[in-house]
Design a protein around this motif. Structure first.
Motif, PDB file in Angstrom:
ATOM      1  N   GLY A  28     -34.656  -0.545  84.106  1.00  0.00           N
ATOM      2  CA  GLY A  28     -33.926  -1.698  83.605  1.00  0.00           C
ATOM      3  C   GLY A  28     -33.863  -1.767  82.087  1.00  0.00           C
ATOM      4  O   GLY A  28     -33.419  -2.756  81.526  1.00  0.00           O
ATOM      5  N   GLY A  29     -34.312  -0.717  81.401  1.00  0.00           N
ATOM      6  CA  GLY A  29     -34.299  -0.698  79.937  1.00  0.00           C
ATOM      7  C   GLY A  29     -32.875  -0.707  79.398  1.00  0.00           C
ATOM      8  O   GLY A  29     -31.945  -0.209  80.024  1.00  0.00           O
ATOM      9  N   ALA A  30     -32.686  -1.321  78.239  1.00  0.00           N
ATOM     10  CA  ALA A  30     -31.358  -1.397  77.622  1.00  0.00           C
ATOM     11  C   ALA A  30     -30.936  -0.019  77.136  1.00  0.00           C
ATOM     12  O   ALA A  30     -31.744   0.762  76.664  1.00  0.00           O
ATOM     13  CB  ALA A  30     -31.386  -2.377  76.459  1.00  0.00           C
ATOM     14  N   HIS A  31     -29.658   0.273  77.259  1.00  0.00           N
ATOM     15  CA  HIS A  31     -29.107   1.526  76.754  1.00  0.00           C
ATOM     16  C   HIS A  31     -28.390   1.225  75.451  1.00  0.00           C
ATOM     17  O   HIS A  31     -27.326   0.631  75.430  1.00  0.00           O
ATOM     18  CB  HIS A  31     -28.153   2.147  77.783  1.00  0.00           C
ATOM     19  CG  HIS A  31     -28.864   2.629  79.008  1.00  0.00           C
ATOM     20  ND1 HIS A  31     -29.513   3.837  79.048  1.00  0.00           N
ATOM     21  CD2 HIS A  31     -29.068   2.042  80.200  1.00  0.00           C
ATOM     22  CE1 HIS A  31     -30.071   3.999  80.234  1.00  0.00           C
ATOM     23  NE2 HIS A  31     -29.823   2.920  80.954  1.00  0.00           N
ATOM     24  N   LEU A  32     -28.998   1.598  74.353  1.00  0.00           N
ATOM     25  CA  LEU A  32     -28.463   1.329  73.035  1.00  0.00           C
ATOM     26  C   LEU A  32     -27.712   2.554  72.520  1.00  0.00           C
ATOM     27  O   LEU A  32     -27.996   3.676  72.923  1.00  0.00           O
ATOM     28  CB  LEU A  32     -29.600   0.978  72.068  1.00  0.00           C
ATOM     29  CG  LEU A  32     -30.495  -0.179  72.500  1.00  0.00           C
ATOM     30  CD1 LEU A  32     -31.689  -0.282  71.562  1.00  0.00           C
ATOM     31  CD2 LEU A  32     -29.715  -1.473  72.510  1.00  0.00           C
ATOM     32  N   PRO A  33     -26.752   2.362  71.591  1.00  0.00           N
ATOM     33  CA  PRO A  33     -26.069   3.523  71.018  1.00  0.00           C
ATOM     34  C   PRO A  33     -27.082   4.480  70.394  1.00  0.00           C
ATOM     35  O   PRO A  33     -27.989   4.067  69.686  1.00  0.00           O
ATOM     36  CB  PRO A  33     -25.172   2.908  69.940  1.00  0.00           C
ATOM     37  CG  PRO A  33     -25.014   1.481  70.339  1.00  0.00           C
ATOM     38  CD  PRO A  33     -26.275   1.108  71.051  1.00  0.00           C
ATOM     39  N   GLY A  34     -26.935   5.750  70.699  1.00  0.00           N
ATOM     40  CA  GLY A  34     -27.841   6.749  70.143  1.00  0.00           C
ATOM     41  C   GLY A  34     -29.155   6.862  70.886  1.00  0.00           C
ATOM     42  O   GLY A  34     -29.981   7.699  70.557  1.00  0.00           O
ATOM     43  N   GLN A  35     -29.358   6.017  71.905  1.00  0.00           N
ATOM     44  CA  GLN A  35     -30.615   6.075  72.655  1.00  0.00           C
ATOM     45  C   GLN A  35     -30.760   7.449  73.273  1.00  0.00           C
ATOM     46  O   GLN A  35     -29.833   7.968  73.885  1.00  0.00           O
ATOM     47  CB  GLN A  35     -30.651   5.010  73.737  1.00  0.00           C
ATOM     48  CG  GLN A  35     -31.970   4.965  74.480  1.00  0.00           C
ATOM     49  CD  GLN A  35     -32.018   3.820  75.470  1.00  0.00           C
ATOM     50  OE1 GLN A  35     -31.019   3.197  75.739  1.00  0.00           O
ATOM     51  NE2 GLN A  35     -33.177   3.573  76.009  1.00  0.00           N
ATOM     52  N   GLY A  36     -31.881   8.033  73.082  1.00  0.00           N
ATOM     53  CA  GLY A  36     -32.144   9.349  73.620  1.00  0.00           C
ATOM     54  C   GLY A  36     -32.011  10.444  72.587  1.00  0.00           C
ATOM     55  O   GLY A  36     -32.498  11.537  72.799  1.00  0.00           O
ATOM     56  N   GLU A  37     -31.344  10.158  71.456  1.00  0.00           N
ATOM     57  CA  GLU A  37     -31.320  11.159  70.396  1.00  0.00           C
ATOM     58  C   GLU A  37     -32.740  11.356  69.896  1.00  0.00           C
ATOM     59  O   GLU A  37     -33.558  10.438  69.906  1.00  0.00           O
ATOM     60  CB  GLU A  37     -30.435  10.696  69.232  1.00  0.00           C
ATOM     61  CG  GLU A  37     -28.968  10.769  69.517  1.00  0.00           C
ATOM     62  CD  GLU A  37     -28.140  10.382  68.296  1.00  0.00           C
ATOM     63  OE1 GLU A  37     -28.668   9.760  67.362  1.00  0.00           O
ATOM     64  OE2 GLU A  37     -26.947  10.721  68.295  1.00  0.00           O
ATOM     65  N   ILE A  38     -33.030  12.560  69.433  1.00  0.00           N
ATOM     66  CA  ILE A  38     -34.374  12.881  68.965  1.00  0.00           C
ATOM     67  C   ILE A  38     -34.339  12.930  67.445  1.00  0.00           C
ATOM     68  O   ILE A  38     -33.670  13.778  66.860  1.00  0.00           O
ATOM     69  CB  ILE A  38     -34.847  14.219  69.556  1.00  0.00           C
ATOM     70  CG1 ILE A  38     -34.825  14.142  71.082  1.00  0.00           C
ATOM     71  CG2 ILE A  38     -36.236  14.574  69.029  1.00  0.00           C
ATOM     72  CD1 ILE A  38     -34.971  15.477  71.765  1.00  0.00           C
ATOM     73  N   HIS A  39     -35.047  11.998  66.816  1.00  0.00           N
ATOM     74  CA  HIS A  39     -35.089  11.925  65.358  1.00  0.00           C
ATOM     75  C   HIS A  39     -36.420  12.398  64.796  1.00  0.00           C
ATOM     76  O   HIS A  39     -36.520  12.712  63.618  1.00  0.00           O
ATOM     77  CB  HIS A  39     -34.832  10.486  64.894  1.00  0.00           C
ATOM     78  CG  HIS A  39     -33.451  10.015  65.209  1.00  0.00           C
ATOM     79  ND1 HIS A  39     -32.419  10.148  64.327  1.00  0.00           N
ATOM     80  CD2 HIS A  39     -32.932   9.448  66.324  1.00  0.00           C
ATOM     81  CE1 HIS A  39     -31.303   9.662  64.875  1.00  0.00           C
ATOM     82  NE2 HIS A  39     -31.596   9.241  66.088  1.00  0.00           N
ATOM     83  N   ALA A  40     -37.461  12.401  65.634  1.00  0.00           N
ATOM     84  CA  ALA A  40     -38.798  12.771  65.164  1.00  0.00           C
ATOM     85  C   ALA A  40     -39.639  13.222  66.343  1.00  0.00           C
ATOM     86  O   ALA A  40     -39.335  12.924  67.500  1.00  0.00           O
ATOM     87  CB  ALA A  40     -39.461  11.581  64.477  1.00  0.00           C
ATOM     88  N   LEU A  41     -40.691  13.930  66.042  1.00  0.00           N
ATOM     89  CA  LEU A  41     -41.712  14.275  67.015  1.00  0.00           C
ATOM     90  C   LEU A  41     -42.970  13.527  66.620  1.00  0.00           C
ATOM     91  O   LEU A  41     -43.236  13.329  65.430  1.00  0.00           O
ATOM     92  CB  LEU A  41     -41.979  15.782  67.006  1.00  0.00           C
ATOM     93  CG  LEU A  41     -40.777  16.683  67.254  1.00  0.00           C
ATOM     94  CD1 LEU A  41     -41.188  18.151  67.133  1.00  0.00           C
ATOM     95  CD2 LEU A  41     -40.168  16.415  68.611  1.00  0.00           C
ATOM     96  N   ALA A  42     -43.743  13.097  67.596  1.00  0.00           N
ATOM     97  CA  ALA A  42     -44.976  12.346  67.326  1.00  0.00           C
ATOM     98  C   ALA A  42     -46.172  13.164  67.810  1.00  0.00           C
ATOM     99  O   ALA A  42     -46.089  13.895  68.799  1.00  0.00           O
ATOM    100  CB  ALA A  42     -44.947  11.000  68.042  1.00  0.00           C
ATOM    101  N   SER A  43     -47.271  13.049  67.084  1.00  0.00           N
ATOM    102  CA  SER A  43     -48.509  13.701  67.508  1.00  0.00           C
ATOM    103  C   SER A  43     -49.661  12.722  67.377  1.00  0.00           C
ATOM    104  O   SER A  43     -49.600  11.769  66.602  1.00  0.00           O
ATOM    105  CB  SER A  43     -48.775  14.960  66.672  1.00  0.00           C
ATOM    106  OG  SER A  43     -49.088  14.609  65.350  1.00  0.00           O
ATOM    107  N   TRP A  44     -50.694  12.961  68.153  1.00  0.00           N
ATOM    108  CA  TRP A  44     -51.893  12.129  68.094  1.00  0.00           C
ATOM    109  C   TRP A  44     -53.063  12.980  68.564  1.00  0.00           C
ATOM    110  O   TRP A  44     -52.888  14.113  69.009  1.00  0.00           O
ATOM    111  CB  TRP A  44     -51.753  10.865  68.943  1.00  0.00           C
ATOM    112  CG  TRP A  44     -51.436  11.114  70.384  1.00  0.00           C
ATOM    113  CD1 TRP A  44     -52.321  11.381  71.398  1.00  0.00           C
ATOM    114  CD2 TRP A  44     -50.142  11.138  70.975  1.00  0.00           C
ATOM    115  NE1 TRP A  44     -51.664  11.563  72.577  1.00  0.00           N
ATOM    116  CE2 TRP A  44     -50.315  11.415  72.352  1.00  0.00           C
ATOM    117  CE3 TRP A  44     -48.862  10.957  70.489  1.00  0.00           C
ATOM    118  CZ2 TRP A  44     -49.245  11.515  73.233  1.00  0.00           C
ATOM    119  CZ3 TRP A  44     -47.802  11.053  71.366  1.00  0.00           C
ATOM    120  CH2 TRP A  44     -48.002  11.325  72.711  1.00  0.00           C
TER     121      TRP A  44
END
Length: 134
Positions: A28-44
């Motif tokens: 049920g999450g909102a679908h925003l313009p550009g949603q799913g594009e990859i702008h960064a990678l995260a690490s922890w």
């Protein structure tokens, strides 16, 4: 995984291939313009102190620190690697593949030099992770 009780300095520098799968969107999450594009990678990271225990009601327990996004926030955080150009949304069943090269930064024992190369994306992105100043 690194066993910091036994890992040599040389073993802390490495190159590895990786494959990242997309995180599922909440139902049920909102679908925003550009949603799913990859702008960064995260690490922890997660640190386990297996030879250090603290008393609890049920006996001794190992200590653990984690910077995982789902864990309680602390002074250490995740690291974001912002990409030069956004990548398109992964198709269903798709994966992002590439390689990572981690080295100690020249002249600083607390910093890391990281190169990330994504398959099919041409040039690699380079980052320097800076440790705290003493």
């Amino acid at each position: 995984d690194f066993d910091m009780y036994h890992t040599s300095v040389a073993e802390q520098e490495f190159s590895r291939r990786f494959q990242l799968l997309p995180a599922p969107l909440e139902e049920g999450g909102a679908h925003l313009p550009g949603q799913g594009e990859i702008h960064a990678l995260a690490s922890w990271f997660t640190l386990g102190f297996f030879n250090v225990s603290r008393p609890t009601a049920g006996g001794a327990k190992t200590s653990e620190l984690s910077t995982h996004p789902d864990e309680t926030c602390m002074h250490w955080q995740q690291t974001l690697f912002f990409l030069r150009d956004a990548l398109p949304k992964l198709e269903d069943g798709g994966a992002l593949q590439g390689s990572i090269d981690v080295r100690r930064a020249e002249g600083s024992p607390r910093d890391l030099s990281i190169r990330i190369a994504l398959d099919g994306q041409g040039d690699e992105d380079s980052f320097v992770i800076v440790g705290a100043d003493l």
